[in-house]
Structures are given as C-alpha cells and as structure tokens.
Enzyme design. Structure first.
Site, short mmCIF file in Angstrom:
data_model
loop_
_atom_site.label_atom_id
_atom_site.label_comp_id
_atom_site.label_asym_id
_atom_site.label_seq_id
_atom_site.Cartn_x
_atom_site.Cartn_y
_atom_site.Cartn_z
CG LEU A 112 7.64 -3.69 -24.95
CD1 LEU A 112 6.48 -3.47 -25.91
CD2 LEU A 112 7.20 -4.52 -23.75
CG HIS A 113 12.48 -8.88 -24.57
ND1 HIS A 113 11.73 -10.04 -24.65
CD2 HIS A 113 12.60 -8.62 -23.25
CE1 HIS A 113 11.44 -10.47 -23.44
NE2 HIS A 113 11.94 -9.62 -22.56
CD GLU A 114 10.25 -11.54 -31.67
OE1 GLU A 114 9.30 -12.24 -32.09
OE2 GLU A 114 10.47 -10.38 -32.05
N GLY A 120 5.08 -14.78 -20.05
CA GLY A 120 6.23 -15.57 -20.50
C GLY A 120 6.70 -16.52 -19.42
CG MET A 174 6.97 -4.39 -15.22
SD MET A 174 7.80 -4.26 -13.62
CE MET A 174 9.26 -5.24 -13.88
CB ILE A 218 11.85 -15.39 -26.88
CG1 ILE A 218 10.41 -15.74 -27.24
CG2 ILE A 218 12.63 -15.04 -28.14
CD1 ILE A 218 10.27 -16.87 -28.22
CG HIS A 220 7.87 -8.02 -23.57
ND1 HIS A 220 9.16 -7.56 -23.48
CD2 HIS A 220 7.45 -8.24 -22.30
CE1 HIS A 220 9.51 -7.49 -22.21
NE2 HIS A 220 8.49 -7.90 -21.47
#
Length: 282
Positions: free
Chosen positions: A33-35, A147, A30, A176, A37
């Site tokens: 983004l972060h690490e 995830g 969605m 993560i 993803h």
C-alpha cells in the site's frame, strides 16, 4: 481492526454490518500500500460506517508470470497502515479461498477492453472482473473505492456493475503523485535508483500532451509527438500512448467541446511496467 481470511468470514461480517443498518465501504487492493490506497480508505471512512479493505494479489489478471511472482507482498506493514487510516476490517485471503476451483467464466466488455490495457494484456480484464465480482458478492458493499490511475479498469468495473446490477456505487479518486510527479504505484518499489530518477518523465510527457490538446493540436499529432518524446529516453520501452474519449476510451480524430479526453500511456522501465494518465477537460 479485524482481520478476516475466509470468504465465509467476510460474508458473515458484512452481513452483520448490513443487518445493523450501517453503510459499508469496500477498498479492493493488491497490497504493497501507498498513499493512494490510504486516500481511498480515508474517503470511505468519511462516508461509510464500516470500511473493509481487501488485499489479494489476483493471479488471474496477470499475463506475466514473473510480474505476479515479483509483485510486492507486505501484509504486516499493510495491516498497520490500514488500521492507522481508520480501516475497520481487512480481508486477507489465500488464493484457494478466492478460487477453490479453476474459474472458466469469461467476460466480454466489447470496445472498452479492445484498446490500451485490454489490447496489450489479453485476459487481464477478465481476471479483474472475476475477482471484483467475487468481492462484491461476498461483501455486498454500499460503495466501492478505486483510484483513477487505473482509468480503464474503473471504466470496466463501472460497466460490470451496470451490466450485473450490483447494488452499489463506484467511487473513483484522483491519482496521488510523488513530489516529482510520478504516479504512486506498488510497482514503483521495484525500480532501481536510476530508473526511479527517470520515471517522472512519464508525467512530464503527459502534461506536455495535455497542453497541446488545449492548444488544438489534433489527437494523431499529439500521440506522435508524445511517442517521439518517450523514445528519446532509451530506458523506456513504450507499449502505447493513447488520446481517447474519457468515457468510451475509443480513439479520437478530433475533439468535442464539453467532452473530456483522457491521455493514457504504458511503458516498461527496466523490468517494471508503469501506467499513467491525465484527463483533459474541454
């Protein structure tokens, strides 16, 4: 990296990939983004020839209109991150492209959705299953990557794939975390500095509960102790803390050697709803 905005464009792109004999990996997101993803994108890159990421803030899975309205949207920054991580194409549709007409389809996942998130967010998993089904139909991936922070969602998607005979493999990757233990989440961006400093306590409570399970404390006692610890922080408004079978997600009265246990929680910290989980192998 190619950017696709229409359902027809995604279908044509992925059909060409399949016709060329290439393996296709799909990473549904969605956005914001972060690490976590990016880990999924890199994993897909390692095992697939082509990686398609999707960014779509799906309105049908939100129970709270404000949560939907305030969900972070950073498409330009996200596109740069995806390209750097090795993503081949990005599907970035408008709501009207995914829902050209209101959907009336209803999914029933039985006991899987009658606990935890399903119990506290009625209709949430129906929205998840609807949009995931659409993305699977449009892209026909060989693998789809998710995830494990959304543990129950992964279980629902696995059931969806099995029940509808989608010809693909679901690949789940561990959560993560930030250096202080907070599970990475797009919603973390909305935390105030004070709230962000408190948020890692969620993982600390989960870790303490996992230790008690390994020591043999019964599930009901583990839950009660964890809830008491969460209540000590006045900024937490906790919805649930559950000790459940990692596969069925059903509550436990005791433990079975060799059968994994999942500890799941959901709490509001200010205006932000956070979830997290830890798996305990017995």
């Amino acid at each position: 990296m190619e950017i696709l905005t229409s359902a027809a464009g995604l279908q044509a792109y992925t059909e060409n990939i399949r016709c060329n004999g290439q393996r296709l990996g799909l990473v549904p997101t969605m956005g914001a983004l972060h690490e976590g993803h990016l880990q999924l994108v890199r994993a897909a890159r390692e095992s697939c020839d082509t990686v398609v990421a999707t960014i779509f803030v799906n309105p049908t899975q939100f129970n709270n209109a404000d949560d939907f309205r305030l969900y972070p949207r950073l498409p330009e920054a996200d596109a740069g991150l995806l390209a750097a991580a090795g993503c081949t194409a990005l599907f970035l549709p408008a709501v009207e492209e995914i829902y050209p007409q209101p959907t009336v389809l209803k999914f029933d996942f039985g006991a899987l959705e009658q606990v935890m998130e399903g119990a506290h967010r009625p209709g949430h998993f129906n929205g998840v299953a609807t949009v995931v089904s659409k993305l699977f139909h449009l892209s026909r991936p060989h693998r789809a990557y998710f995830g494990q922070k959304d543990w129950q969602q992964v279980a629902i998607v696995r059931q969806l794939v099995a029940d509808l005979s989608f010809d693909l493999e679901i690949v789940a990757y561990p959560t993560i975390r930030e250096a202080d233990g907070l599970a990475m989440s797009s919603r973390n961006r909305r935390l105030t500095p004070e709230e962000r400093a408190i948020a890692p306590q969620l993982y600390q409570v989960l870790q303490a509960a996992a230790r008690r399970i390994r020591q043999g404390m019964l599930p009901a006692q583990v839950e009660a102790q964890a809830l008491a610890e969460l209540q000590q922080q006045p900024l937490f408004n906790t919805e649930y803390f559950a000790v459940a079978d990692a596969h069925t997600l059903q509550p436990l009265a005791g433990y079975t050697p060799g059968r994994a246990v999942v500890l799941c929680l959901a709490t509001h910290l200010g205006a932000v709803r956070l979830i997290d989980n830890v798996v305990v192998e017995l």
